[in-house]
Every structure is written in C-alpha cells, then in structure tokens.
Design a protein around this motif. Structure first.
Motif, mmCIF file in Angstrom:
data_model
loop_
_atom_site.group_PDB
_atom_site.id
_atom_site.type_symbol
_atom_site.label_atom_id
_atom_site.label_comp_id
_atom_site.label_asym_id
_atom_site.label_seq_id
_atom_site.Cartn_x
_atom_site.Cartn_y
_atom_site.Cartn_z
ATOM 1 N N ASP A 94 0.796 -1.145 -0.054
ATOM 2 C CA ASP A 94 0.044 -0.030 -0.210
ATOM 3 C C ASP A 94 1.077 1.369 -0.002
ATOM 4 O OD1 ASP A 94 -2.173 1.668 0.110
ATOM 5 O OD2 ASP A 94 -2.138 1.368 2.445
ATOM 6 N N ASN B 198 -10.180 -0.101 -5.155
ATOM 7 C CA ASN B 198 -11.612 0.411 -4.920
ATOM 8 C C ASN B 198 -11.876 1.340 -5.793
ATOM 9 O OD1 ASN B 198 -11.911 -0.696 -2.315
ATOM 10 N ND2 ASN B 198 -11.525 1.322 -1.201
ATOM 11 N N THR C 137 -10.581 -0.292 2.024
ATOM 12 C CA THR C 137 -9.161 0.559 1.799
ATOM 13 C C THR C 137 -8.097 0.231 2.816
ATOM 14 O OG1 THR C 137 -10.973 2.306 1.327
ATOM 15 C CG2 THR C 137 -8.628 2.956 1.731
ATOM 16 N N ASN C 138 -8.587 -0.408 4.062
ATOM 17 C CA ASN C 138 -7.410 -0.747 4.784
ATOM 18 C C ASN C 138 -6.903 -1.999 4.526
ATOM 19 O OD1 ASN C 138 -6.997 1.662 6.509
ATOM 20 N ND2 ASN C 138 -9.137 1.477 7.205
ATOM 21 N N LEU C 139 -7.556 -2.837 3.825
ATOM 22 C CA LEU C 139 -7.066 -4.147 3.858
ATOM 23 C C LEU C 139 -5.645 -4.580 3.492
ATOM 24 C CD1 LEU C 139 -10.032 -6.541 2.636
ATOM 25 C CD2 LEU C 139 -8.808 -6.499 4.786
ATOM 26 N N ALA D 265 -3.161 -2.559 3.535
ATOM 27 C CA ALA D 265 -2.096 -1.942 4.673
ATOM 28 C C ALA D 265 -2.022 -3.015 5.692
ATOM 29 C CB ALA D 265 -2.552 -0.773 5.252
#
Lengths: 341, 120
Positions: free
Chosen positions: A66, A237, B22-24, B26
């Motif tokens: 990320d 997303n 969105t956090n997965l 990370a």
C-alpha cells in the motif's frame, strides 16, 4: 409491502453481496468481450474458462504494498477511495427490483440517485489533488469538469422522465422510482421519449468515466489519470467503483426508460396462470430487471471496445453546446406534446 | 420517515465496507519503504517542479457555469412534478416554463458568444 425491518436487512445483505460479485464478474465479462472483439481468447487460466480470475485478481491486489507517495496529503489520499466506493454502493438503496421489493423506496428516489452521483465527483477530484502528482492532478481536473458538465444533461433527461410520470401516473409522488416504473405500464418511456433515453445513456457513459469519455484515465497521455498514485486495494476500490457505476448506470437506464421490473408481453405471461402477488411473478420481475440491466452492461462494454476516445475539446463541446440545449429542447417539446394528450 | 431507516443502514454498511476495503492492503500487504518508490510518478524520471502548479482557468469557469445551470435545473424539478396540475386551466405551466427557458437561452447564447465555453 408493509415495513418489516428484518426483511429489509436481509435484502440489503443479499443485494450488496450480489452487487459486489456482479461488479467483480463485470471485469471478467469486460475482458472476455474485449477479447472476442479483438479476436483473442481472454482470461482462461484460472479455473474453468478463467471463471476464478476475479478472485485471483482480488487476492493479488490484496497482497500488494500500500504505497502513499512522499508528498501526498495522507488523509485525503486515504479518504478518496473510501468516498468512491461508499457512494457507488449507496446508490443501490432506492432501486425497485420487483413490485414492492426495494431496500428503501423513498419518495425522492430520483433526486437521491442524482445526488449520490454528484458527490461521486469528490472521490475523483480529491484523489487527483491529494496525490500531489502532475498526472493525477490533470486526470482529476479533467474528469471532474467532465462529470459536472454531463451531470446537467443527465438531470435534464431525468426531468423529461418526471414530466412523463406526472402525466401517466395515477398518484402523487412522481419522484419515487417505483412510481416512475408504474407509469410505464403498457408503454415504456423509451418509446415516449427516445431522445431523453439517448441523452441519458450518453451521460451515463460520461458519468462512469467510460470510453469514449475516459479522458480521466487516458492511458496514453495521463498514465492512469486520477488513480496514478494508488496501489493495492485502494486502486481496486476505484476499479470497483467504476464497475459499480456501470451497473448502476445500466440499472437506472432500465428503471427510467425500459420499464424497470415490468415484464415485456405482461398480459401474455399473466395469461399463463401467474397470479398477482405470487412468488413466481416476483422472480419473473427480478429476472426481467436483471436481464435488462445486463443487456445495458453489455452495451457499456461493447461501446468501450468499439469507439475511439474523444479529444477533450470535443468532449466539452458535445456536453455544453449540443447536449445541454438539446435536452432543454427535448423537455419543452415533450411538455408541449403532453398538453394535447 | 420509516422508509429512511434501511437507507441509512445501507449507507452505514457501505461506509464500513469502503473503510474495510481501503485498509485491507495496509494490513495484509508487505511494507518495504524505499525513497524512489515513494516519489511521485513521472515516467521514471526525477520529478520536475511541483504538482501544485497553476492550471487552466477553464476548469474553474466550467465549475461556475455548472453551478449556474444546475440551479436552473433545480427550478425545473418542482415544475415537472406539478406539470399536469399547472395546466388544468389552460397552458399556464407550459408558457411559464417557456418564458423561463427563453431567458435561460439568452444567457446561454451570451455565454457562447463571449467564448466562455471555448476550449481550443
């Protein structure tokens, strides 16, 4: 249908799950259709016919690093994909899937859909600005200008549908989506208002940032546009949001212009012994709604792999100098005709 | 009002899903920081200048025109929902909106002639 919260909760669960699964498989369908158009085979390695490809893609993206670029505004960079995916999912709430089968059939359904669509611009703009990268900024600017331009004509096309609903619906709540569907009993809006349908469809393409309006992510000039600086699930997303916009756009075209859940040749089908209010009828209506939606999703994909991209000045000219006056004219002509009906 | 309860639940659930997705990465993905990897993308070169540069004023104009025309559009919604009722005594509703649209078009043509929408 009387209000039972547990029923609605079950429906929310089922429809959200279906929406996300269908979105994942739209990616697969897109790759397969594109392969067909370009005389290739398309994904065929993961699972039979490549059917597990979406799953493999998700797992791959999930396990990627990320990355937040050095100079990015960290909070906004995080917020943008959340906004995109959240708003894409919320549009689902007001769609009528069958008679009396909906999550929340509020009396301002159409306005709700337009409002959610408008806020979606923020996802694109914020992601473009917060990345602090030139490509992302340009992509974000371009697509936000594009989206607001086409939103006008889209809103005007919806007004022409509201006019028709006001004329044909025997009730008082003309902005309710189920009223709009009811008003099409017998004759679908596409036959009463073909120009409105064309305008709405083109605007739906532009709103979803799909080719030929995919200036936001014109790969050859802007790398990836507004999501250049996104990786892993954050990138996924935006991808998910785009495909949900395709699905929602198709569902809205179906609801506004193609009679939503109404069955074609309804009297013939009812004559075969399907009872009013039975489960069979409900499933037939859901099937009718989904079939029409899938047809339009196919059109979305088909157009993307057939037409070349517009230039930016062409895009803005079409939006402002053609569609805006044309859609206002369409409303006035329709209003004039309705006076004599 | 009871119709809005499932709507709000859905929005809440969608927000939860958005945050989760969105956090997965990370949580699940690796983290190997590297100065070059974290620099803004610019075709593999070192970034030149800043991205917070000036951009064409046209985008700003489009945003303003959008607000102007969107407000006109909002005026048309209540009219459209009451169109049949307005025309019960002669074509009052139609003529009313015709006057409005003509004024709107005068403004639109002024905008075109001024070159407000010129992109090339």
């Amino acid at each position: 249908m009387e209000f039972v919260l547990t029923d609605r909760l079950i429906l929310i669960g089922i429809s959200l799950f279906t929406l996300i699964t269908v979105a994942a498989y739209t990616v697969y369908a897109e790759r397969k259709v594109c392969a067909l158009i370009q005389q290739r085979v398309g994904p065929n390695r993961v699972g039979p016919l490549g059917l597990l490809q979406p799953l493999a893609d998700v797992i791959k993206l999930l396990l990627k690093e990320d990355i937040v670029p050095q100079y990015a505004n960290r909070f906004l960079h995080f917020l943008a994909p959340v906004i995109s995916v959240t708003l894409a999912l919320t549009g689902l709430a007001v769609l009528p899937f069958a008679k009396d089968l909906h999550i929340a059939d509020v009396n301002i359904g159409v306005l709700y859909v337009l409002a959610v669509g408008s806020i979606a611009v923020y996802g694109v703009t914020i992601s473009g600005w917060s990345s602090n990268s030139k490509y992302a900024l340009l992509g974000g600017l371009r697509s936000s200008a594009q989206m607001v331009s086409y939103e006008l004509s889209m809103g005007l096309a919806v007004i022409s549908v509201v006019l028709l609903t006001n004329h044909y619906f025997e009730g008082t709540e003309y902005l309710r989506l189920s009223s709009i569907v009811d008003a099409q009993n017998g004759v679908w809006n596409v036959f009463r208002n073909p120009l409105g349908f064309l305008i709405f469809t083109v605007c739906a393409f532009a709103e979803a940032n799909r080719a030929p309006f995919d200036l936001a992510e014109a790969e050859q000039e802007l790398v990836g546009g507004f999501h250049t600086e996104y990786s892993s699930m954050k990138f996924a997303n935006f991808f998910l949001a785009e495909y949900i916009h395709v699905i929602m756009g198709s569902a809205m075209i179906t609801t506004l212009f193609f009679g939503g859940y109404l069955l074609p040749f309804e009297s013939a089908i009812m004559g075969m012994g399907v009872e009013e209010g039975s489960m069979t009828l409900m499933f037939l209506q859901i099937g009718s709604f989904l079939t029409k939606t899938f047809i339009f999703m196919f059109v979305f994909i088909w157009v993307r792999w057939t037409l070349p991209r517009f230039k930016y000045n062409q895009l803005m000219n079409i939006g402002w100098k053609w569609f805006l006056p044309l859609s206002i004219l369409n409303i006035m002509v329709l209003a004039g005709i309705l006076l004599f009906l | 009002m009871v119709e809005y309860i499932p709507l709000i639940i859905l929005i809440g659930l969608a927000l939860f899903l958005g945050l989760l997705l969105t956090n997965l990465s990370a949580l699940a993905g690796p983290l190997r920081p590297n100065r070059i990897k974290y620099s803004p993308y610019e075709s593999g070169m070192d970034p030149v200048g800043t991205a917070r540069d000036r951009f064409s004023v046209k985008f700003y104009l489009v945003a303003m025109f959008f607000i102007l025309f969107d407000i006109e559009l909002v005026f048309m919604y209540p009219w459209a929902t009451q169109y049949k009722q307005l025309n019960e005594m002669g074509p009052f509703g139609f003529i009313e909106m015709l006057v409005f649209v003509v004024i709107l078009f005068v403004g639109f043509i002024y905008l075109l002639k001024k070159g407000g929408l010129k992109w090339d």
